[in-house]
Motif scaffolding. Sequence first.
Motif, PDB file in Angstrom:
ATOM      1  N   GLU A  52       2.002   0.186   8.963  1.00  0.00           N
ATOM      2  CA  GLU A  52       2.129   0.676   7.726  1.00  0.00           C
ATOM      3  C   GLU A  52       3.683   0.849   7.317  1.00  0.00           C
ATOM      4  O   GLU A  52       3.798   0.965   5.929  1.00  0.00           O
ATOM      5  N   ARG A  53       4.588   1.115   8.328  1.00  0.00           N
ATOM      6  CA  ARG A  53       6.089   1.183   7.976  1.00  0.00           C
ATOM      7  C   ARG A  53       6.582   0.192   7.534  1.00  0.00           C
ATOM      8  O   ARG A  53       6.471  -1.139   7.793  1.00  0.00           O
ATOM      9  N   LYS A  54       7.319   0.483   6.250  1.00  0.00           N
ATOM     10  CA  LYS A  54       8.050  -0.790   5.589  1.00  0.00           C
ATOM     11  C   LYS A  54       9.652  -0.441   5.676  1.00  0.00           C
ATOM     12  O   LYS A  54       9.973   0.678   5.942  1.00  0.00           O
ATOM     13  N   PHE A  55      10.427  -1.371   5.647  1.00  0.00           N
ATOM     14  CA  PHE A  55      11.723  -1.394   5.796  1.00  0.00           C
ATOM     15  C   PHE A  55      12.221  -0.571   4.631  1.00  0.00           C
ATOM     16  O   PHE A  55      11.751  -1.057   3.353  1.00  0.00           O
ATOM     17  N   ASP A  56      12.956   0.444   4.680  1.00  0.00           N
ATOM     18  CA  ASP A  56      13.577   1.197   3.450  1.00  0.00           C
ATOM     19  C   ASP A  56      14.920   1.428   3.173  1.00  0.00           C
ATOM     20  O   ASP A  56      15.739   1.942   2.645  1.00  0.00           O
ATOM     21  N   GLY A  57      15.694   0.464   3.870  1.00  0.00           N
ATOM     22  CA  GLY A  57      17.203   0.527   4.171  1.00  0.00           C
ATOM     23  C   GLY A  57      17.843   1.625   4.814  1.00  0.00           C
ATOM     24  O   GLY A  57      19.199   1.720   4.771  1.00  0.00           O
ATOM     25  N   GLY A  60      19.099   2.549  11.585  1.00  0.00           N
ATOM     26  CA  GLY A  60      18.286   2.571  12.617  1.00  0.00           C
ATOM     27  C   GLY A  60      17.139   1.468  12.441  1.00  0.00           C
ATOM     28  O   GLY A  60      16.259   1.509  13.306  1.00  0.00           O
ATOM     29  N   THR A  61      17.279   0.407  11.295  1.00  0.00           N
ATOM     30  CA  THR A  61      16.325  -0.387  11.358  1.00  0.00           C
ATOM     31  C   THR A  61      16.668  -1.862  11.872  1.00  0.00           C
ATOM     32  O   THR A  61      15.770  -2.662  11.513  1.00  0.00           O
ATOM     33  N   ARG A  62      17.907  -2.146  12.425  1.00  0.00           N
ATOM     34  CA  ARG A  62      18.146  -3.242  12.852  1.00  0.00           C
ATOM     35  C   ARG A  62      17.446  -3.690  14.199  1.00  0.00           C
ATOM     36  O   ARG A  62      17.241  -2.738  14.877  1.00  0.00           O
ATOM     37  N   THR A  63      17.372  -5.066  14.287  1.00  0.00           N
ATOM     38  CA  THR A  63      16.797  -5.441  15.664  1.00  0.00           C
ATOM     39  C   THR A  63      17.812  -5.649  16.667  1.00  0.00           C
ATOM     40  O   THR A  63      18.818  -5.608  16.343  1.00  0.00           O
ATOM     41  N   ILE A  64      17.294  -5.629  17.877  1.00  0.00           N
ATOM     42  CA  ILE A  64      18.136  -6.001  18.926  1.00  0.00           C
ATOM     43  C   ILE A  64      18.946  -7.089  18.981  1.00  0.00           C
ATOM     44  O   ILE A  64      20.199  -7.434  19.218  1.00  0.00           O
ATOM     45  N   GLU A  65      18.290  -8.158  18.347  1.00  0.00           N
ATOM     46  CA  GLU A  65      18.896  -9.517  18.191  1.00  0.00           C
ATOM     47  C   GLU A  65      20.191  -9.319  17.217  1.00  0.00           C
ATOM     48  O   GLU A  65      21.203 -10.170  17.326  1.00  0.00           O
ATOM     49  N   ASP A  66      19.937  -8.568  16.083  1.00  0.00           N
ATOM     50  CA  ASP A  66      20.928  -8.321  14.983  1.00  0.00           C
ATOM     51  C   ASP A  66      22.168  -7.664  15.524  1.00  0.00           C
ATOM     52  O   ASP A  66      23.357  -8.245  15.493  1.00  0.00           O
ATOM     53  N   ILE A  67      21.828  -6.680  16.439  1.00  0.00           N
ATOM     54  CA  ILE A  67      23.074  -5.894  17.087  1.00  0.00           C
ATOM     55  C   ILE A  67      23.629  -7.042  18.135  1.00  0.00           C
ATOM     56  O   ILE A  67      24.952  -6.865  18.308  1.00  0.00           O
TER      57      ILE A  67
END
Length: 96
Positions: A52-57, A60-67
């Motif tokens: 139910e969680r949605k990205f809210d900006g 701590g919401t980046r994925t390990i691939e993005d990092i």
Amino acid sequence: MPNLSIKDVPEDVAEALRQRAARNHRSLQGELMAILHAAVSPPPASPPAADERKFDGRRGTRTIEDIARESRLLYPEPVRGGPLAVDIIRADRDSR
């Protein structure tokens, strides 16, 4: 404030309340007040389920691939010439 009283409390219940108050570093009166307050307070809202969680900006919401991608862009070449971890560990061990 109104005063309340409870009559004919069994001794084992009264002793259990005294022990609970002592464990919580409260007087018997303070412990009873805490119990009554908890009994009439609304239950805390439960956090949303993972689906139910949605990205809210927020952070701590980046994925390990993005990092990892960002790290490879900032540091395309590995760091060379630094001490090896094994040498640091050995030096620390030998210094004792």
